[in-house]
Design a protein around this motif. Structure first.
Motif, PDB file in Angstrom:
ATOM      1  N   HIS A 222       0.821  -1.207   0.000  1.00 24.75           N
ATOM      2  CA  HIS A 222       0.000   0.000   0.000  1.00 24.75           C
ATOM      3  C   HIS A 222       0.860   1.264   0.000  1.00 24.75           C
ATOM      4  O   HIS A 222       0.493   2.261  -0.637  1.00 24.75           O
ATOM      5  CB  HIS A 222      -0.934  -0.005   1.211  1.00 24.75           C
ATOM      6  CG  HIS A 222      -2.181  -0.784   0.995  1.00 24.75           C
ATOM      7  ND1 HIS A 222      -3.269  -0.293   0.310  1.00 24.75           N
ATOM      8  CD2 HIS A 222      -2.524  -2.039   1.352  1.00 24.75           C
ATOM      9  CE1 HIS A 222      -4.225  -1.190   0.257  1.00 24.75           C
ATOM     10  NE2 HIS A 222      -3.801  -2.273   0.884  1.00 24.75           N
TER      11      HIS A 222
ATOM     12  N   ASP B 207      -7.720  -2.913   9.376  1.00 29.97           N
ATOM     13  CA  ASP B 207      -6.843  -3.018   8.207  1.00 29.97           C
ATOM     14  C   ASP B 207      -7.208  -1.967   7.166  1.00 29.97           C
ATOM     15  O   ASP B 207      -6.325  -1.334   6.573  1.00 29.97           O
ATOM     16  CB  ASP B 207      -6.956  -4.418   7.605  1.00 29.97           C
ATOM     17  CG  ASP B 207      -6.113  -4.569   6.346  1.00 29.97           C
ATOM     18  OD1 ASP B 207      -4.875  -4.655   6.459  1.00 29.97           O
ATOM     19  OD2 ASP B 207      -6.696  -4.578   5.237  1.00 29.97           O
ATOM     20  N   THR B 208      -8.515  -1.768   6.955  1.00 30.73           N
ATOM     21  CA  THR B 208      -8.955  -0.790   5.962  1.00 30.73           C
ATOM     22  C   THR B 208      -8.529   0.621   6.345  1.00 30.73           C
ATOM     23  O   THR B 208      -8.028   1.379   5.503  1.00 30.73           O
ATOM     24  CB  THR B 208     -10.489  -0.844   5.810  1.00 30.73           C
ATOM     25  OG1 THR B 208     -10.877  -2.138   5.360  1.00 30.73           O
ATOM     26  CG2 THR B 208     -10.962   0.202   4.809  1.00 30.73           C
TER      27      THR B 208
ATOM     28  N   GLU C 192      -9.737  -0.271  -1.905  1.00 28.47           N
ATOM     29  CA  GLU C 192     -10.311  -0.834  -0.679  1.00 28.47           C
ATOM     30  C   GLU C 192     -11.688  -1.441  -0.948  1.00 28.47           C
ATOM     31  O   GLU C 192     -12.040  -2.483  -0.383  1.00 28.47           O
ATOM     32  CB  GLU C 192     -10.410   0.242   0.405  1.00 28.47           C
ATOM     33  CG  GLU C 192      -9.076   0.760   0.914  1.00 28.47           C
ATOM     34  CD  GLU C 192      -8.196  -0.335   1.464  1.00 28.47           C
ATOM     35  OE1 GLU C 192      -8.704  -1.170   2.251  1.00 28.47           O
ATOM     36  OE2 GLU C 192      -7.001  -0.379   1.107  1.00 28.47           O
TER      37      GLU C 192
ATOM     38  N   GLN D  50      -8.765  -8.125   3.199  1.00 27.87           N
ATOM     39  CA  GLN D  50      -8.890  -7.107   4.232  1.00 27.87           C
ATOM     40  C   GLN D  50      -8.315  -7.548   5.574  1.00 27.87           C
ATOM     41  O   GLN D  50      -8.217  -6.728   6.492  1.00 27.87           O
ATOM     42  CB  GLN D  50     -10.362  -6.725   4.423  1.00 27.87           C
ATOM     43  CG  GLN D  50     -10.935  -5.914   3.280  1.00 27.87           C
ATOM     44  CD  GLN D  50     -12.347  -5.444   3.602  1.00 27.87           C
ATOM     45  OE1 GLN D  50     -13.240  -6.252   3.790  1.00 27.87           O
ATOM     46  NE2 GLN D  50     -12.519  -4.140   3.669  1.00 27.87           N
TER      47      GLN D  50
ATOM     48  N   GLU E 153     -11.068  -4.763  -2.547  1.00 23.12           N
ATOM     49  CA  GLU E 153     -10.714  -5.778  -1.554  1.00 23.12           C
ATOM     50  C   GLU E 153     -11.960  -6.280  -0.827  1.00 23.12           C
ATOM     51  O   GLU E 153     -12.113  -7.487  -0.604  1.00 23.12           O
ATOM     52  CB  GLU E 153      -9.710  -5.205  -0.553  1.00 23.12           C
ATOM     53  CG  GLU E 153      -8.306  -5.006  -1.100  1.00 23.12           C
ATOM     54  CD  GLU E 153      -7.323  -4.615  -0.015  1.00 23.12           C
ATOM     55  OE1 GLU E 153      -7.775  -4.228   1.089  1.00 23.12           O
ATOM     56  OE2 GLU E 153      -6.104  -4.693  -0.264  1.00 23.12           O
ATOM     57  N   TYR E 154     -12.836  -5.372  -0.458  1.00 23.85           N
ATOM     58  CA  TYR E 154     -14.060  -5.756   0.243  1.00 23.85           C
ATOM     59  C   TYR E 154     -14.925  -6.665  -0.626  1.00 23.85           C
ATOM     60  O   TYR E 154     -15.457  -7.686  -0.155  1.00 23.85           O
ATOM     61  CB  TYR E 154     -14.840  -4.503   0.640  1.00 23.85           C
ATOM     62  CG  TYR E 154     -16.237  -4.795   1.152  1.00 23.85           C
ATOM     63  CD1 TYR E 154     -16.439  -5.276   2.447  1.00 23.85           C
ATOM     64  CD2 TYR E 154     -17.350  -4.601   0.331  1.00 23.85           C
ATOM     65  CE1 TYR E 154     -17.715  -5.551   2.910  1.00 23.85           C
ATOM     66  CE2 TYR E 154     -18.631  -4.876   0.787  1.00 23.85           C
ATOM     67  CZ  TYR E 154     -18.811  -5.349   2.073  1.00 23.85           C
ATOM     68  OH  TYR E 154     -20.073  -5.627   2.515  1.00 23.85           O
TER      69      TYR E 154
ATOM     70  N   ASP F  74      -4.840   1.068   5.843  1.00 23.06           N
ATOM     71  CA  ASP F  74      -4.536   1.206   4.424  1.00 23.06           C
ATOM     72  C   ASP F  74      -4.884   2.597   3.913  1.00 23.06           C
ATOM     73  O   ASP F  74      -4.137   3.179   3.112  1.00 23.06           O
ATOM     74  CB  ASP F  74      -5.289   0.154   3.607  1.00 23.06           C
ATOM     75  CG  ASP F  74      -4.787  -1.255   3.872  1.00 23.06           C
ATOM     76  OD1 ASP F  74      -3.690  -1.384   4.436  1.00 23.06           O
ATOM     77  OD2 ASP F  74      -5.493  -2.213   3.519  1.00 23.06           O
ATOM     78  N   ILE F  75      -6.022   3.141   4.363  1.00 24.95           N
ATOM     79  CA  ILE F  75      -6.424   4.475   3.912  1.00 24.95           C
ATOM     80  C   ILE F  75      -5.430   5.531   4.390  1.00 24.95           C
ATOM     81  O   ILE F  75      -5.081   6.462   3.655  1.00 24.95           O
ATOM     82  CB  ILE F  75      -7.848   4.802   4.417  1.00 24.95           C
ATOM     83  CG1 ILE F  75      -8.870   3.951   3.661  1.00 24.95           C
ATOM     84  CG2 ILE F  75      -8.165   6.290   4.238  1.00 24.95           C
ATOM     85  CD1 ILE F  75     -10.294   4.142   4.122  1.00 24.95           C
TER      86      ILE F  75
END
Length: 222
Positions: A96, A164-165, A143, A158, A146-147, A168-169
């Motif tokens: 990421h 985790d999200t 994201e 995820q 991924e979801y 990553d953001i």
């Protein structure tokens, strides 16, 4: 069609594409359905930028294609098929971090293209801010991807879900800021590193998208 797709590609890109196709077909023959699906999905994602660029009449520099292919290969194929997200603790963070810088640069190139490469059409900080927003949007869309992959196909991209999200953001935000900063320095004529060279390489290969910039540069060199 396959020959036309592979012809002219970087050796690294061609090898990774070939490996994915071979893995998908072999797994399909042996009855490993999930591995076959992940390998083919990775291949489809990796070749998508080539098809999109062809349709939009954009020429992609080799470093961009290599970076895109390696990222998709490492995230979808290595991360899922070989469970690198769980085996290597820093795998997700590294991917990421690297990709978000690329998103920021892509955002800058997109914004710069909208102004046809005119450095004076908008203040550099405004163009850098818009580039940051584009980079964040691309990261957010990943994201969502991924979801959907976790929800529809039972993958584990995820990992721990919300934590985790959000991590990553935040990483995407830092990388997008770095990429847009590189674009800002490029506009101010202070960029002299690898990012500026990548920007110049993309613009040189797509002069039709940056007419004002190239015309102004020609005037400045006279």
């Amino acid at each position: 069609m396959v020959k036309a797709l592979f012809f002219g590609q970087s050796p690294i890109v061609a090898i990774l594409w070939g490996l994915l196709l071979l893995t998908s077909l072999t797994a399909l023959f042996l009855g490993f359905w999930e591995l076959s699906f992940v390998a083919f999905s990775t291949f489809a994602l990796a070749v998508t930028p080539v098809f999109l660029a062809s349709r939009l009449q954009i020429s992609l520099p080799v470093p961009f294609l290599v970076a895109t292919t390696v990222f998709i290969f490492a995230s979808v194929f290595m991360g899922e098929a070989f469970d690198f997200y769980e085996r290597v603790w820093w795998w997700d963070v590294a991917l990421h971090a690297a990709s978000s810088v690329g998103f920021g640069l892509i955002g800058f190139l997109f914004v710069f293209m909208l102004f046809e490469g005119d450095r004076y059409a908008a203040p550099p900080f405004a163009m850098a801010f818009i580039a940051f927003c584009v980079g964040m949007t691309v990261g957010a869309l990943w994201e969502v991807f991924e979801y959907l992959m976790d929800t529809w196909f039972g993958l584990n991209m995820q990992k721990s879900g919300l934590d985790d999200t959000m991590q990553d953001i935040m990483i995407n935000g830092a990388g997008a800021a770095l990429g847009s900063l590189a674009g800002y320095l490029y506009l101010r004529g202070r960029g002299d590193g690898v990012f500026s060279r990548l920007i110049d390489q993309f613009i040189d290969r797509n002069k039709q998208l940056y007419r004002k910039s190239k015309a102004r540069l020609r005037k400045d060199t006279r």
